[in-house]
Design a protein around this motif. Structure first.
Motif, mmCIF file in Angstrom:
data_model
loop_
_atom_site.group_PDB
_atom_site.id
_atom_site.type_symbol
_atom_site.label_atom_id
_atom_site.label_comp_id
_atom_site.label_asym_id
_atom_site.label_seq_id
_atom_site.Cartn_x
_atom_site.Cartn_y
_atom_site.Cartn_z
ATOM 1 N N PRO A 1 -0.497 -5.812 -6.196
ATOM 2 C CA PRO A 1 0.404 -6.911 -5.818
ATOM 3 C C PRO A 1 -0.286 -8.238 -5.574
ATOM 4 C CG PRO A 1 0.739 -5.004 -4.409
ATOM 5 C CD PRO A 1 -0.359 -4.658 -5.300
ATOM 6 N N GLU B 1 1.014 -0.066 5.860
ATOM 7 C CA GLU B 1 1.770 -0.188 4.612
ATOM 8 C C GLU B 1 1.675 -1.592 4.037
ATOM 9 O OE1 GLU B 1 6.091 0.176 5.974
ATOM 10 O OE2 GLU B 1 4.877 1.108 7.504
ATOM 11 N N GLU C 1 1.757 -4.377 2.065
ATOM 12 C CA GLU C 1 2.041 -4.332 0.632
ATOM 13 C C GLU C 1 1.127 -5.219 -0.187
ATOM 14 O OE1 GLU C 1 4.338 -5.549 2.794
ATOM 15 O OE2 GLU C 1 3.864 -7.628 2.323
ATOM 16 N N SER C 2 0.571 -6.287 0.430
ATOM 17 C CA SER C 2 -0.281 -7.148 -0.379
ATOM 18 C C SER C 2 -1.705 -6.639 -0.433
ATOM 19 C CB SER C 2 -0.248 -8.574 0.164
ATOM 20 O OG SER C 2 -0.830 -8.614 1.441
ATOM 21 N N VAL D 1 -1.069 -1.939 -1.573
ATOM 22 C CA VAL D 1 0.042 -1.649 -2.467
ATOM 23 C C VAL D 1 1.251 -1.216 -1.627
ATOM 24 C CG1 VAL D 1 0.812 -0.421 -4.482
ATOM 25 C CG2 VAL D 1 -1.597 -0.891 -4.201
ATOM 26 N N SER D 2 1.212 -0.003 -1.081
ATOM 27 C CA SER D 2 2.271 0.345 -0.143
ATOM 28 C C SER D 2 1.747 1.253 0.946
ATOM 29 C CB SER D 2 3.429 0.996 -0.882
ATOM 30 O OG SER D 2 4.577 0.942 -0.099
ATOM 31 N N THR E 1 2.580 5.022 -0.722
ATOM 32 C CA THR E 1 2.505 4.521 -2.092
ATOM 33 C C THR E 1 3.040 5.534 -3.095
ATOM 34 O OG1 THR E 1 0.520 3.341 -1.464
ATOM 35 C CG2 THR E 1 0.938 3.571 -3.801
#
Lengths: 394, 188, 103, 422
Positions: A39, D252, D254-255, D258-259, D263
């Motif tokens: 991301p 988590e 996200e940046s 990922v997650s 994930t």
């Protein structure tokens, strides 16, 4: 990524260093692939990092996932057909790619540009700089987890994109500035719209400052991280906000003015290490925010004194006649010095066209400044360098 | 009616009607802890072992509830599941060469002696348990006894010395563990 | 259904104790040995609580169990620090390979 | 007609009796026919169903609210298509998630991968047993309430580590390790905050704690002495970290990751993680409301007295329970809103900084406040009006500032909202 054979001093984020020699580990080292699908790599950058826990020992940048043979393709098209290809390089600042190329061709072909076209170029160029910096600042907020700042920036960028759309019918790949002038005129109505936008936008910069730049956690995350010393920046050929973040007031618009920039009054922003150390991520980030104000200043001046007249010589819309020879010309792109080296053999199109892409040079410094940081800092550093992979890979 | 409390009420003062559930709970919890600890013997993957131990100890927490020791039961969950298990998992992850491959443990050559020793030990314990008269009281703690308060009073009166010693021990263990696990701690 | 009495708990404690013992003997991995140790301690704690409930009707057994849990926590922390050191030193935590006192 | 009347009154009784009594009322004499030993597990089952129902409904609402809050903060509209202002969007998304393929990565530990979401949910779900809604509307008031919360809340981290490990993915593992570090560390300030409240109330039980704070607003533990707001802030910060909410959403992130630990999760398993997160949000906020904001107490003494005086007045009892339900849910939802507000405003902090905040900022301050509170409680058992007045005076400035910010924001959302572009 070579095998370290001797003791290396790895700086720790909280200060001090740690000596790492092979076999000396508390935890196992881990190879981590950041990207090409990740991301926060702003496209398809791939960084392979060797980490000890979350501390980065070494990293290597892998590029080329977006290579499109720009330099080879343009050898087969005419001078005016090149501009759409330049659009696709730095797709966040296409106007500047057009401008650099056009200026290089005009220099080689001795093409006279109407004064109005020069003004339009400056207005549109600075508007493009604002759009590009908004993207950079916004996605930087996204990188550190401040999603709202990202959407604030996108809200304002949307307005600039609508202006561009009205000017040239495109939102991203404009093909607007071309050798000899620009492809369409700015009507009075458009000029009014741009003027309104600047009035609307200046207070919004304070909003970004309040929300993100001066936010305690944001400063905590970015100040003192990824410090790029000036000599290192110069060694690696960094330009643009990355170089100015390290404290050198180098801006081609001032140092080697092109277009009509010598007639405008604006400041070159440099990093001062206010929050952390000189050349840290916060400095590089803040340069972009402050440059948006300067761009607004330039646009205001240009709008005040834009003359009437032609915006292009109509016959130049077809093709340009360029004599044999070569030229190199660089412009101050939002990301740094964008240089075009053009060789002509007197035919319809370029014999050879080579590009010095600022992102490409800036990204090279990543392994140096990310050593000893944490994985979370890697994202912050990549964001502060502000790369566009379309330009890195061309 | 307090559903969770019911478990301990059930154990302490079982009414005729609800007492029927007591063995069910006992056997459930007992089976959970015994089966998962037996599985630890068999399973090769160390991470699974850690989670199995967790389930075994959680089963014990259930048994504590049945014995009217809610405070102990929740302490068990908090300390073992929230603390020691995490420590063990950290230990596992920090001492694995390949962090993401399932680590197959090799057993020592002592499988047969180990099983034998376990069986003998269990036989001995079982024999003594079944033969000794344990003088079971007919007055267990009342169900509404404020056990936490009683424990607190006991800790602050009869057990004050062990209690203070325990805090010193914990401090020493904390410092000792930090020193031992320090980077380069092995060299001194 | 039979009623559950003290014997049940004591037998269960004994069973868990034996299993813990077997784990300690059979497992080669230092961390797994530690798990067996935890099982031993808990089997003992179960006995204390059972006795507390069935024979005295008091909380003293529970207090002892609290001390056991506390000890287990301290022991786990120190033991894992030692395991980490062993890993660093021997590049492995197989307990039967750790046979030297010093190198 | 009589039957209908019974049903109606039974419907109202939901606000009048605890669950067991309610079921009793519903079945009436027929209850006699059911043996007690069957009723007991049935009651347990009913309790579980009520909790699951509440979690589901709350999550549906909270996810919609989160989207709307974030959207309006970001000058967007958010979901608008499904239902009134997108109110049914979450249901649509849930249906979509149900239909998704359940992907398990190759070489993953399938069993643990399957168990992880269940354990995470199991770490949150039992907390609702002790979360009170009113005198009568609660599943169980166990006498170890707060201790139970601290203990069961620790289970969640196991599921998170399990998810991270079993996914066979480095990002997941990173997320799991971060979660373990963060969740275990932040249990300390959380526990200290619990201790302070237990010290003041002299009880672990949620209902007892609330009863201690009845009467005027100044009886709330938040205003007990000038140090209590520090404990409250520390508790709220730590609970943000425990819920893995921004700015502590490192597991988590996200940046970065990922997650994080989820994930490799999709479909139903992923939505269970999500459900657990939102359920945890409500639980910590409700507990904060119980501990500091007087729980269901309105803070107006005459009203409380009037509501409590329900002897032989069933309608007033219904009213009282309804009012209390509304009050505590409002308080909790306000805190949930603050959580969302912070999430959409603040950037995420880094792993070492998160430990710094916990160990070097929260812990010392909470310790100091706790010691000071116990000293005050020793000197003036049951509180002191002067200290309460002092608290309100000292902390009114930050409080007013916060209220002003909220007001500004709400006004900004409803009056100054301009869709993008002009």
């Amino acid at each position: 990524m070579g095998e370290a054979t001797n003791v290396t001093e790895v700086p720790l984020p909280q200060g001090g260093t740690v000596a790492v020699k092979p076999g000396d580990f508390r935890t196992e080292e881990m190879l981590l692939n950041i990207g090409p699908q990740h991301p926060s790599t702003h496209g398809v950058l791939r960084v392979v990092v060797r980490t000890d826990g979350e501390i980065i020992l070494d990293s290597q940048v892998h590029i080329g996932y977006l290579h499109r043979c720009f330099e080879k393709v343009v050898e087969n098209v005419t001078w005016t057909q090149v501009t759409p290809y330049t659009d696709r390089m730095d797709y966040l600042a296409s106007m500047y790619n057009n401008l650099g190329y056009s200026l290089a061709v005009e220099k080689l072909g001795d093409v006279e540009v109407p004064e109005r076209a020069s003004y339009i170029r400056i207005i549109i160029g600075e508007l493009q700089r604002i759009a590009s910096h908004l993207m950079s600042v916004g996605t930087y907020g996204l990188d550190v987890g401040a999603i709202t700042a990202f959407l604030y920036c996108f809200r304002d960028r949307e307005i600039t994109l609508r202006i561009f759309e009205e000017v040239c019918g495109q939102r991203l790949n404009y093909n607007y500035i071309r050798p000899g002038g620009v492809s369409g005129d700015l009507t009075d109505e458009m000029l009014k719209k741009i003027d309104d936008f600047i009035d609307y936008f200046l207070p919004k910069i304070d909003e970004i400052d309040n929300l993100l730049s001066m936010n305690g956690i944001f400063i905590y995350r970015t100040a003192g991280v990824g410090i790029l010393p000036l000599d290192l920046a110069l060694d690696y050929g960094c330009t643009g906000p990355v170089l100015r973040g390290s404290g050198l007031a180098r801006d081609l618009r001032k140092d080697e003015p092109y277009g009509l920039y010598e007639q405008f009054d604006f400041d070159v922003i440099t990093g001062k290490g206010e929050k952390g150390q000189l050349g840290d991520c916060w400095d590089r980030y803040m340069i972009r925010v402050r440059e948006m104000r300067e761009s607004c200043k330039i646009i205001k001046q240009a709008l005040a004194k834009i003359p009437e007249g032609k915006f292009i010589e109509p016959k130049l819309l077809k093709n340009v006649k360029v004599k044999k020879g070569e030229s190199y010309l660089k412009v101050e792109n939002p990301r740094g010095e964008l240089g075009y080296y053009i060789v002509s053999d007197g035919k319809k199109g370029p014999y050879r066209c080579s590009v010095r892409a600022p992102s490409f040079c800036n990204i090279a410094v990543l392994p140096e400044i990310s050593r000893g940081c944490m994985v979370a800092d890697m994202v912050v550093i990549i964001g502060s360098i502000d790369i566009v992979m379309g330009e890195v890979d061309r | 009616m307090n559903i969770l409390n019911t478990l301990s009420i059930l154990a302490a003062a079982p009414s005729e009607a609800t007492a029927i559930w007591l063995p069910v709970f006992f056997w459930t919890f007992a089976l959970v802890s015994v089966l998962s600890s037996l599985a630890v013997l068999v399973v090769k993957d160390i991470v699974r072992c850690a989670f199995l131990i967790m389930s075994s100890l959680s089963g014990l927490a259930g048994l504590y509830l049945l014995l009217g020791a809610e405070f102990l039961a929740f302490t068990q969950i908090m300390v073992y599941v929230g603390g020691i298990l995490i420590l063990i998992l950290f230990g596992v992850m920090l001492t694995n060469r390949e962090p993401l491959l399932i680590k197959r443990m090799k057993a020592t050559g002592l499988v047969a002696p180990g099983v034998l020793a376990g069986l003998i030990l269990f036989t001995a314990i079982g024999y003594s348990v079944c033969t000794v008269d344990w003088k079971v009281t007919d007055q267990p703690l009342p169900a509404d006894a404020d056990t936490p308060a009683r424990i607190g009073n006991a800790l602050m009166s009869d057990f004050i010395l062990p209690f203070e010693m325990a805090s010193v021990l914990l401090l020493v263990a904390l410092v000792g563990a930090a020193m031992a696990a320090r980077r380069g701690g092995a060299e001194g | 259904m039979m009623t559950i009495g003290l014997t049940h708990y004591l037998l269960l404690g004994g069973l868990l104790f034996s299993i813990g013992m077997a784990i300690i003997i059979i497992k080669r991995n230092g961390v797994a040995v530690l798990m067996g140790l935890e099982l031993l301690l808990n089997a003992a704690a179960l006995n204390f609580i059972a006795f507390s409930h069935y024979t005295v009707g008091d909380v003293r057994g529970q207090v002892v169990a609290i001390f056991i849990i506390m000890l287990a926590a301290a022991e786990a922390a120190v033991a894992l620090a030692i395991v980490l050191n062993i890993f660093q030193h021997f590049k492995g935590i197989e307990v039967d390979e750790v046979s030297t006192l010093r190198d | 007609m009589i039957f209908g009347g019974t049903m109606l009154s039974n419907g109202l009784v939901f606000a009048r009796y605890s669950l067991a009594e309610w079921i009793q009322g519903l079945l009436g004499d027929r209850l006699e026919m059911i043996p007690e030993w069957i009723l007991f597990p049935l009651l347990m089952l009913a309790g579980c169903l009520v909790i699951i129902g509440f979690i589901t409904v709350f999550a549906l609402f909270a996810i919609w609210m989160e989207r709307k809050v974030s959207a309006h903060m970001q000058c967007r509209l958010g979901p608008m298509e499904v239902g009134f202002h997108g109110a049914l969007q979450t249901i649509a998304d849930g249906v979509k998630l149900l239909g998704k393929e359940d992907i398990v990565p190759r070489h993953a530990d399938k069993l643990l991968h399957y168990l992880a979401p269940i354990i995470v949910f199991a770490g949150v779900f039992p907390l609702f047993v002790v979360v009170p809604f009113s005198e009568k509307i609660l599943i169980s008031d166990i006498n170890l309430g707060l201790f139970f919360v601290a203990a069961v809340g620790a289970v969640e981290v196991v599921g998170v580590i399990m998810a991270g490990w079993a996914s066979n993915n480095k990002w997941s593992l990173f997320g799991a390790m971060r979660a373990a570090t963060q969740l275990v560390s932040y249990e300390i300030p959380l526990g200290l905050a619990f201790l302070t409240i237990i010290l003041l109330a002299g009880s672990f039980s949620m209902v007892d704690i609330i009863h201690q704070q009845e009467g005027w607003l100044s009886n709330w533990f938040l205003f007990h002495n000038p140090f209590m707001p520090i404990i409250f802030l520390s508790f709220f910060t730590a609970s943000l970290a425990e819920c893995k909410r921004a700015p502590f959403d490192l597991p988590e992130a996200e940046s970065e990751l990922v997650s994080g630990f989820h994930t490799e999760y999709s479909g139903m398993k992923f939505s269970i993680f999500f459900l657990a997160e939102y359920a945890a949000m409500y639980v910590v906020c409700a507990i904060a409301a119980v501990m500091f904001l007087g729980g269901w107490s309105t803070g107006i003494k005459p009203l409380e007295a009037w509501l409590a005086d329900s002897a032989g007045n069933p309608m007033r009892e219904v009213l009282s329970n309804t009012v209390h339900l509304v009050v505590i849910v409002t308080k909790s939802m306000f805190l949930v809103f603050v959580q969302m507000w912070l999430r959409w405003t603040l950037p995420r902090i880094r792993l070492d900084q998160i430990m710094h905040v916990c160990l070097k900022v929260l812990l010392p301050w909470t310790m100091v406040a706790m010691v000071a509170t116990s000293a005050i409680e020793l000197c003036w058992p049951g509180g002191n009006m002067v200290l309460t007045a002092l608290t309100i005076v000292i902390w009114s400035i930050p409080l007013l500032w916060t209220l002003k910010a909220i007001l500004d924001m709400t006004v900004g959302i409803f009056l100054k909202f301009v869709p993008s572009g002009r």
